[in-house]
Design a protein around this motif. Structure first.
Motif, PDB file in Angstrom:
ATOM      1  N   PHE A  18       4.422  40.363  -1.649  1.00 26.13           N
ATOM      2  CA  PHE A  18       5.708  39.789  -1.468  1.00 26.13           C
ATOM      3  C   PHE A  18       6.694  40.554  -0.751  1.00 26.13           C
ATOM      4  CE2 PHE A  18       4.349  37.672  -5.665  1.00 26.13           C
ATOM      5  CZ  PHE A  18       4.620  36.537  -5.236  1.00 26.13           C
ATOM      6  N   LEU A  19       6.545  42.025  -0.683  1.00 28.52           N
ATOM      7  CA  LEU A  19       7.275  42.877  -0.024  1.00 28.52           C
ATOM      8  C   LEU A  19       7.016  42.544   1.709  1.00 28.52           C
ATOM      9  CD1 LEU A  19       6.281  46.270  -1.485  1.00 28.52           C
ATOM     10  CD2 LEU A  19       8.283  44.571  -1.862  1.00 28.52           C
ATOM     11  N   GLN A  20       6.261  41.457   2.111  1.00 28.40           N
ATOM     12  CA  GLN A  20       6.310  41.280   3.595  1.00 28.40           C
ATOM     13  C   GLN A  20       7.613  40.278   3.766  1.00 28.40           C
ATOM     14  OE1 GLN A  20       2.694  39.281   4.701  1.00 28.40           O
ATOM     15  NE2 GLN A  20       1.437  40.791   3.285  1.00 28.40           N
ATOM     16  N   HIS A  21       8.237  39.786   2.683  1.00 33.15           N
ATOM     17  CA  HIS A  21       9.569  38.991   2.873  1.00 33.15           C
ATOM     18  C   HIS A  21      10.585  39.808   3.447  1.00 33.15           C
ATOM     19  CE1 HIS A  21       7.552  35.184   2.185  1.00 33.15           C
ATOM     20  NE2 HIS A  21       6.697  35.864   1.295  1.00 33.15           N
ATOM     21  N   ASP A  22      10.594  41.195   3.140  1.00 33.75           N
ATOM     22  CA  ASP A  22      11.718  42.095   3.538  1.00 33.75           C
ATOM     23  C   ASP A  22      11.858  41.894   5.093  1.00 33.75           C
ATOM     24  OD1 ASP A  22      13.542  44.217   4.044  1.00 33.75           O
ATOM     25  OD2 ASP A  22      12.196  45.548   2.868  1.00 33.75           O
ATOM     26  N   PRO A  23      12.837  41.707   5.542  1.00 33.01           N
ATOM     27  CA  PRO A  23      12.854  41.598   7.140  1.00 33.01           C
ATOM     28  C   PRO A  23      13.101  42.935   7.630  1.00 33.01           C
ATOM     29  CG  PRO A  23      14.981  40.745   5.966  1.00 33.01           C
ATOM     30  CD  PRO A  23      13.912  41.051   4.999  1.00 33.01           C
ATOM     31  N   TYR A  24      13.323  43.868   7.036  1.00 33.21           N
ATOM     32  CA  TYR A  24      13.239  45.182   7.531  1.00 33.21           C
ATOM     33  C   TYR A  24      11.923  45.754   7.566  1.00 33.21           C
ATOM     34  CZ  TYR A  24      18.318  45.251   6.551  1.00 33.21           C
ATOM     35  OH  TYR A  24      19.536  45.264   6.651  1.00 33.21           O
ATOM     36  N   SER A  25      10.928  45.133   7.146  1.00 37.40           N
ATOM     37  CA  SER A  25       9.619  45.520   7.337  1.00 37.40           C
ATOM     38  C   SER A  25       8.816  44.715   8.495  1.00 37.40           C
ATOM     39  CB  SER A  25       8.861  45.349   6.050  1.00 37.40           C
ATOM     40  OG  SER A  25       8.425  43.830   5.960  1.00 37.40           O
ATOM     41  N   TRP A  26       9.697  43.991   9.110  1.00 39.54           N
ATOM     42  CA  TRP A  26       8.986  42.869   9.977  1.00 39.54           C
ATOM     43  C   TRP A  26       9.039  43.907  11.591  1.00 39.54           C
ATOM     44  CZ3 TRP A  26      12.286  37.904   9.240  1.00 39.54           C
ATOM     45  CH2 TRP A  26      12.020  37.595   7.781  1.00 39.54           C
ATOM     46  N   CYS A  27       7.991  43.677  12.465  1.00 41.06           N
ATOM     47  CA  CYS A  27       7.892  44.331  13.601  1.00 41.06           C
ATOM     48  C   CYS A  27       8.329  43.794  14.742  1.00 41.06           C
ATOM     49  CB  CYS A  27       6.253  44.617  13.790  1.00 41.06           C
ATOM     50  SG  CYS A  27       5.527  45.653  12.459  1.00 41.06           S
TER      51      CYS A  27
END
Length: 145
Positions: A18-27
Motif C-alpha cells: 500500500f505504501l506504493q500509493h505515496d506519491p513521494y515514493s514515485w520515481c
C-alpha cells in the motif's frame, strides 16, 4: 478497486504494498515519471480478488462496508490520509482496535462476514491462477518434446 477498465500506466515506486500509493515514493526521470512495464503478480491477484469480491456485493452492502471502514479509520485515529495512518504508529493500531470493539455487534458481524468473503475470494483467485500456471507449464514442457 473502483472497477476501472480504462488504460493506465504504472509509475515505479520505491515502496512496497500500500505504501506504493505515496506519491513521494514515485520515481521520476528528467521531466516524466519512470513507468513500470507491468504490475506485480501480487497486485494482479489482489486486483482480481477485490474485483470479484466487490462485484459479488449488493450496492447496500458496499455502502455499509465503506461507511464502517471509514468509521473505524477516522473515529479513533483522526486519520485523513494513508500517511496519517502510517505516521500514527502504535496509536493508530490501538485506535483501530478500539473502534472495532466499540462497533455495534451487528456491524462487526457484517464486517467479519465481508472480510471472510474477501479472504475466500483471494484463495479462489490464487488457486485459479496457480492451476493456469501449472497448465501452461505442462503444455510448455510437452510442446518441446
Amino acid at each position: 478497486l473502483l472497477e476501472h477498465d480504462e488504460e493506465y500506466q504504472v509509475v515505479y515506486s520505491t515502496q512496497k504494498g500500500f505504501l506504493q500509493h505515496d506519491p513521494y515514493s514515485w520515481c521520476v526521470i528528467r521531466n516524466d515519471w519512470y513507468y513500470s512495464e507491468d504490475t506485480t503478480n501480487t497486485s494482479k491477484l489482489l486486483d482480481s480478488s477485490l474485483r470479484q469480491w466487490i462485484l459479488g456485493m449488493k450496492p447496500e452492502e458496499r455502502e455499509k462496508l465503506t461507511d464502517a471502514i471509514f468509521h473505524i479509520l477516522q473515529s479513533e485515529t483522526n486519520a485523513h490520509t494513508i500517511q496519517d495512518l502510517i505516521g500514527g504508529g502504535a496509536g493508530t493500531l490501538s485506535g483501530v482496535l478500539r473502534a472495532w470493539t466499540d462497533m455495534q455487534p451487528e456491524t462487526r458481524r457484517f464486517m467479519q462476514k465481508m472480510l471472510t468473503e474477501l479472504l475466500h475470494s483471494v484463495g479462489q483467485t490464487a488457486a485459479s491462477q496457480r492451476r493456469l500456471e501449472m497448465r501452461d507449464d505442462f503444455h510448455g514442457k510437452h510442446e518441446r518434446t
